[in-house]
Design a protein around this motif. Structure first.
Motif, PDB file in Angstrom:
ATOM      1  N   GLY A 198       0.815  -1.216   0.000  1.00  0.00           N
ATOM      2  CA  GLY A 198       0.000   0.000   0.000  1.00  0.00           C
ATOM      3  C   GLY A 198       0.845   1.260   0.000  1.00  0.00           C
ATOM      4  N   HIS A 199       1.905   1.278   0.816  1.00  0.00           N
ATOM      5  CA  HIS A 199       2.774   2.456   0.890  1.00  0.00           C
ATOM      6  C   HIS A 199       3.491   2.697  -0.433  1.00  0.00           C
ATOM      7  CE1 HIS A 199       5.471   5.415   2.655  1.00  0.00           C
ATOM      8  NE2 HIS A 199       6.481   4.766   2.105  1.00  0.00           N
ATOM      9  N   SER A 200       3.950   1.620  -1.058  1.00  0.00           N
ATOM     10  CA  SER A 200       4.684   1.762  -2.315  1.00  0.00           C
ATOM     11  C   SER A 200       3.772   2.187  -3.453  1.00  0.00           C
ATOM     12  CB  SER A 200       5.371   0.436  -2.655  1.00  0.00           C
ATOM     13  OG  SER A 200       6.280   0.081  -1.646  1.00  0.00           O
ATOM     14  N   VAL A 201       2.549   1.692  -3.446  1.00  0.00           N
ATOM     15  CA  VAL A 201       1.590   2.088  -4.483  1.00  0.00           C
ATOM     16  C   VAL A 201       1.318   3.582  -4.403  1.00  0.00           C
ATOM     17  CG1 VAL A 201      -0.824   1.899  -5.212  1.00  0.00           C
ATOM     18  CG2 VAL A 201       0.518  -0.165  -4.795  1.00  0.00           C
ATOM     19  N   GLN A 202       1.303   4.122  -3.182  1.00  0.00           N
ATOM     20  CA  GLN A 202       1.125   5.566  -3.026  1.00  0.00           C
ATOM     21  C   GLN A 202       2.236   6.329  -3.750  1.00  0.00           C
ATOM     22  OE1 GLN A 202      -1.291   7.572  -1.500  1.00  0.00           O
ATOM     23  NE2 GLN A 202      -2.429   5.657  -1.585  1.00  0.00           N
ATOM     24  N   GLY A 203       3.461   5.816  -3.664  1.00  0.00           N
ATOM     25  CA  GLY A 203       4.568   6.444  -4.369  1.00  0.00           C
ATOM     26  C   GLY A 203       4.401   6.372  -5.879  1.00  0.00           C
ATOM     27  N   LEU A 204       3.892   5.246  -6.375  1.00  0.00           N
ATOM     28  CA  LEU A 204       3.654   5.103  -7.808  1.00  0.00           C
ATOM     29  C   LEU A 204       2.546   6.028  -8.284  1.00  0.00           C
ATOM     30  CD1 LEU A 204       3.904   1.220  -8.142  1.00  0.00           C
ATOM     31  CD2 LEU A 204       5.534   2.903  -8.998  1.00  0.00           C
ATOM     32  N   MET A 205       1.671   6.434  -7.359  1.00  0.00           N
ATOM     33  CA  MET A 205       0.549   7.316  -7.699  1.00  0.00           C
ATOM     34  C   MET A 205       0.919   8.791  -7.560  1.00  0.00           C
ATOM     35  SD  MET A 205      -1.999   5.410  -8.609  1.00  0.00           S
ATOM     36  CE  MET A 205      -3.426   6.462  -8.416  1.00  0.00           C
ATOM     37  N   ASP A 206       2.205   9.102  -7.493  1.00  0.00           N
ATOM     38  CA  ASP A 206       2.675  10.488  -7.411  1.00  0.00           C
ATOM     39  C   ASP A 206       2.137  11.208  -6.177  1.00  0.00           C
ATOM     40  OD1 ASP A 206       4.231  10.358  -9.686  1.00  0.00           O
ATOM     41  OD2 ASP A 206       2.640  11.048 -11.012  1.00  0.00           O
ATOM     42  N   VAL A 207       2.317  10.605  -5.029  1.00  0.00           N
ATOM     43  CA  VAL A 207       1.863  11.217  -3.777  1.00  0.00           C
ATOM     44  C   VAL A 207       2.651  12.506  -3.522  1.00  0.00           C
ATOM     45  CG1 VAL A 207       3.507   9.937  -2.345  1.00  0.00           C
ATOM     46  CG2 VAL A 207       1.351  10.737  -1.347  1.00  0.00           C
ATOM     47  N   ALA A 208       1.986  13.491  -2.912  1.00  0.00           N
ATOM     48  CA  ALA A 208       2.634  14.767  -2.591  1.00  0.00           C
ATOM     49  C   ALA A 208       3.626  14.590  -1.443  1.00  0.00           C
ATOM     50  CB  ALA A 208       1.577  15.805  -2.217  1.00  0.00           C
ATOM     51  N   VAL A 209       4.529  15.551  -1.295  1.00  0.00           N
ATOM     52  CA  VAL A 209       5.480  15.508  -0.185  1.00  0.00           C
ATOM     53  C   VAL A 209       4.727  15.685   1.125  1.00  0.00           C
ATOM     54  CG1 VAL A 209       7.329  16.431  -1.634  1.00  0.00           C
ATOM     55  CG2 VAL A 209       5.958  17.997  -0.233  1.00  0.00           C
ATOM     56  N   GLU A 210       5.375  15.315   2.224  1.00  0.00           N
ATOM     57  CA  GLU A 210       4.743  15.426   3.541  1.00  0.00           C
ATOM     58  C   GLU A 210       4.523  16.897   3.905  1.00  0.00           C
ATOM     59  OE1 GLU A 210       7.136  13.296   6.309  1.00  0.00           O
ATOM     60  OE2 GLU A 210       6.739  11.348   5.389  1.00  0.00           O
ATOM     61  N   GLN A 211       3.604  17.114   4.846  1.00  0.00           N
ATOM     62  CA  GLN A 211       3.196  18.473   5.194  1.00  0.00           C
ATOM     63  C   GLN A 211       4.349  19.333   5.699  1.00  0.00           C
ATOM     64  OE1 GLN A 211       0.400  20.363   4.906  1.00  0.00           O
ATOM     65  NE2 GLN A 211      -0.344  18.709   3.603  1.00  0.00           N
ATOM     66  N   ASN A 212       5.247  18.747   6.487  1.00  0.00           N
ATOM     67  CA  ASN A 212       6.367  19.559   6.994  1.00  0.00           C
ATOM     68  C   ASN A 212       7.309  19.960   5.859  1.00  0.00           C
ATOM     69  OD1 ASN A 212       7.106  16.847   6.714  1.00  0.00           O
ATOM     70  ND2 ASN A 212       8.684  16.985   8.286  1.00  0.00           N
ATOM     71  N   ASP A 213       7.484  19.065   4.867  1.00  0.00           N
ATOM     72  CA  ASP A 213       8.306  19.417   3.702  1.00  0.00           C
ATOM     73  C   ASP A 213       7.615  20.483   2.852  1.00  0.00           C
ATOM     74  OD1 ASP A 213      10.409  17.710   4.296  1.00  0.00           O
ATOM     75  OD2 ASP A 213       9.508  16.016   3.249  1.00  0.00           O
ATOM     76  N   LEU A 214       6.298  20.375   2.738  1.00  0.00           N
ATOM     77  CA  LEU A 214       5.542  21.365   1.968  1.00  0.00           C
ATOM     78  C   LEU A 214       5.661  22.747   2.604  1.00  0.00           C
ATOM     79  CD1 LEU A 214       3.606  21.915  -0.390  1.00  0.00           C
ATOM     80  CD2 LEU A 214       1.705  21.361   1.150  1.00  0.00           C
ATOM     81  N   ALA A 215       5.562  22.794   3.929  1.00  0.00           N
ATOM     82  CA  ALA A 215       5.700  24.065   4.639  1.00  0.00           C
ATOM     83  C   ALA A 215       7.095  24.652   4.435  1.00  0.00           C
ATOM     84  CB  ALA A 215       5.421  23.869   6.128  1.00  0.00           C
ATOM     85  N   GLU A 216       8.115  23.789   4.406  1.00  0.00           N
ATOM     86  CA  GLU A 216       9.490  24.245   4.182  1.00  0.00           C
ATOM     87  C   GLU A 216       9.654  24.813   2.774  1.00  0.00           C
ATOM     88  OE1 GLU A 216      13.718  24.621   5.140  1.00  0.00           O
ATOM     89  OE2 GLU A 216      11.800  24.677   6.209  1.00  0.00           O
ATOM     90  N   ILE A 217       9.028  24.172   1.802  1.00  0.00           N
ATOM     91  CA  ILE A 217       9.083  24.663   0.417  1.00  0.00           C
ATOM     92  C   ILE A 217       8.438  26.041   0.320  1.00  0.00           C
ATOM     93  CG2 ILE A 217       8.187  24.283  -1.923  1.00  0.00           C
ATOM     94  CD1 ILE A 217       8.439  21.241  -1.317  1.00  0.00           C
ATOM     95  N   GLU A 218       7.267  26.190   0.921  1.00  0.00           N
ATOM     96  CA  GLU A 218       6.567  27.472   0.887  1.00  0.00           C
ATOM     97  C   GLU A 218       7.404  28.566   1.550  1.00  0.00           C
ATOM     98  OE1 GLU A 218       2.930  26.444   2.816  1.00  0.00           O
ATOM     99  OE2 GLU A 218       1.913  25.904   0.940  1.00  0.00           O
ATOM    100  N   ARG A 219       8.059  28.220   2.661  1.00  0.00           N
ATOM    101  CA  ARG A 219       8.886  29.207   3.368  1.00  0.00           C
ATOM    102  C   ARG A 219      10.064  29.645   2.503  1.00  0.00           C
ATOM    103  NH1 ARG A 219      13.473  29.513   5.803  1.00  0.00           N
ATOM    104  NH2 ARG A 219      13.961  27.310   5.441  1.00  0.00           N
ATOM    105  N   ILE A 220      10.729  28.695   1.868  1.00  0.00           N
ATOM    106  CA  ILE A 220      11.898  29.018   1.042  1.00  0.00           C
ATOM    107  C   ILE A 220      11.506  29.887  -0.150  1.00  0.00           C
ATOM    108  CG2 ILE A 220      13.654  28.027  -0.479  1.00  0.00           C
ATOM    109  CD1 ILE A 220      13.693  25.587   1.409  1.00  0.00           C
ATOM    110  N   VAL A 221      10.407  29.548  -0.808  1.00  0.00           N
ATOM    111  CA  VAL A 221       9.950  30.343  -1.949  1.00  0.00           C
ATOM    112  C   VAL A 221       9.603  31.756  -1.497  1.00  0.00           C
ATOM    113  CG1 VAL A 221       8.200  30.597  -3.750  1.00  0.00           C
ATOM    114  CG2 VAL A 221       9.116  28.327  -3.216  1.00  0.00           C
ATOM    115  N   GLU A 222       8.907  31.865  -0.384  1.00  0.00           N
ATOM    116  CA  GLU A 222       8.487  33.169   0.127  1.00  0.00           C
ATOM    117  C   GLU A 222       9.697  34.048   0.452  1.00  0.00           C
ATOM    118  OE1 GLU A 222       5.958  36.089   0.713  1.00  0.00           O
ATOM    119  OE2 GLU A 222       5.188  34.075   0.263  1.00  0.00           O
ATOM    120  N   GLU A 223      10.740  33.452   1.024  1.00  0.00           N
ATOM    121  CA  GLU A 223      11.913  34.215   1.431  1.00  0.00           C
ATOM    122  C   GLU A 223      12.787  34.641   0.252  1.00  0.00           C
ATOM    123  OE1 GLU A 223      14.033  31.850   4.232  1.00  0.00           O
ATOM    124  OE2 GLU A 223      12.630  32.248   5.899  1.00  0.00           O
ATOM    125  N   ASN A 224      12.613  33.999  -0.890  1.00  0.00           N
ATOM    126  CA  ASN A 224      13.512  34.268  -2.014  1.00  0.00           C
ATOM    127  C   ASN A 224      12.810  34.830  -3.254  1.00  0.00           C
ATOM    128  OD1 ASN A 224      16.389  32.980  -1.361  1.00  0.00           O
ATOM    129  ND2 ASN A 224      14.818  31.648  -0.470  1.00  0.00           N
TER     130      ASN A 224
END
Length: 293
Positions: A198-224
């Motif tokens: 089940g976990h691996s199938v999620q990866g094959l289905m293009d699952v989004a990054v985890e919430q803490n990683d998403l928040a980090e991405i948003e912070r980096i984009v905002e700062e730059n």
């Protein structure tokens, strides 16, 4: 983060470790005739096959992009993890079959002390290697290596249950505990295999990054993104060690292409510095495309 070459060497060592542990468990079963130890040895056969698949998947996943695979071969690791889960399920069904017959015809255990000692040694070795694979796999963001380590850790837990059950059977004379423990092992393996698939199938289905990683991405984009109006439609997906990030960046209509390009480069560099294995796509849009300004 460990290099690709390091991961492939570790995967190759996993094959040798799996073969060694299988040999120990096979010896423990041969000495005792225990169906529970047979179930433990059966799972180790799966460990050998799974280690081979993980090694091949890591080798394939780290091949550079080509004309037929312009986005790389990252998802090969998920296929390995899915196949490993399927093999675990097959092993569990074979163990259940053996336990069913042994329950009605209990077997007297031969040389139990030596067999249990050998199996315990195999369990300790498995535990140390499982911990190392999970730690390294998470650090390297390798689904195949993490799956291999988690499978081995399941083997460690079930080996502990087998040893406890057999010691209890020897102490009480209840030989039926041997096949019962084998069945418990099989059911636990079955659950772990289902979870892994089940976990691996999620990866094959293009699952989004985890919430803490998403928040980090948003912070980096905002700062730059100084000099722009906003960013929106942020999308992410994971494929093995690679993470793909895509968003729209709105700039003033009078901004030159060169200026906008410099800002995009700044954002991409900041993301790549903080998050390994990212592939960034930025769509630059004029002011009238803004959604929040």
């Amino acid at each position: 983060m460990p290099s690709n070459g390091t991961l492939q060497r570790i995967a190759a060592w996993s094959i040798l470790v799996a073969i060694g542990i299988f040999a120990l468990k096979l010896a423990a079963w041969w000495l005792t005739g225990s169906v529970a130890l047979f179930s433990d040895a059966m799972e180790s056969i799966v460990n050998v096959a799974a280690s081979l698949m993980a090694w091949y998947a890591l080798k394939l996943a780290h091949k550079p992009a080509d004309d037929n695979h312009p986005f790389g071969h990252h998802k090969a690791e998920y296929f390995s993890a899915v196949m490993e889960g399927v093999l675990i399920v097959v092993a569990a069904l074979l163990i259940l079959r053996e336990a069913w017959f042994a329950f009605f015809v209990p077997r007297t255990l031969e040389a139990p002390a030596l067999g249990l000692a050998i199996n315990a040694l195999a369990g300790v070795a498995n535990g140390v290697w499982a911990w190392f694979l999970i730690k390294t796999g998470r650090k390297a963001r390798s689904p195949a290596m993490v799956a291999d380590g988690q499978h081995l850790w399941t083997d460690v837990v079930t080996s502990g249950g087998v040893l406890f059950g057999l010691i209890l059977a020897l102490a009480t004379g209840w030989l039926w505990l041997d096949p019962v423990m084998a069945a418990v092992v099989a059911l636990n393996i079955l659950w772990q295999g289902w979870f892994m698939v089940g976990h691996s199938v999620q990866g094959l289905m293009d699952v989004a990054v985890e919430q803490n990683d998403l928040a980090e991405i948003e912070r980096i984009v905002e700062e730059n993104r100084d000099g722009t109006l906003e960013f929106h439609d942020l999308k992410t997906r994971e494929a093995g060690r690679a993470r793909f990030i895509e968003f729209h960046l709105v700039v003033p209509s009078e901004m030159t292409v060169e200026a906008a390009h410099r800002i995009c480069d700044r954002i991409e560099t900041a993301l790549e510095k903080k998050m390994h294995g990212v592939h960034v796509t930025i769509h630059v849009e004029p002011a009238h495309k803004a959604k929040f300004v």
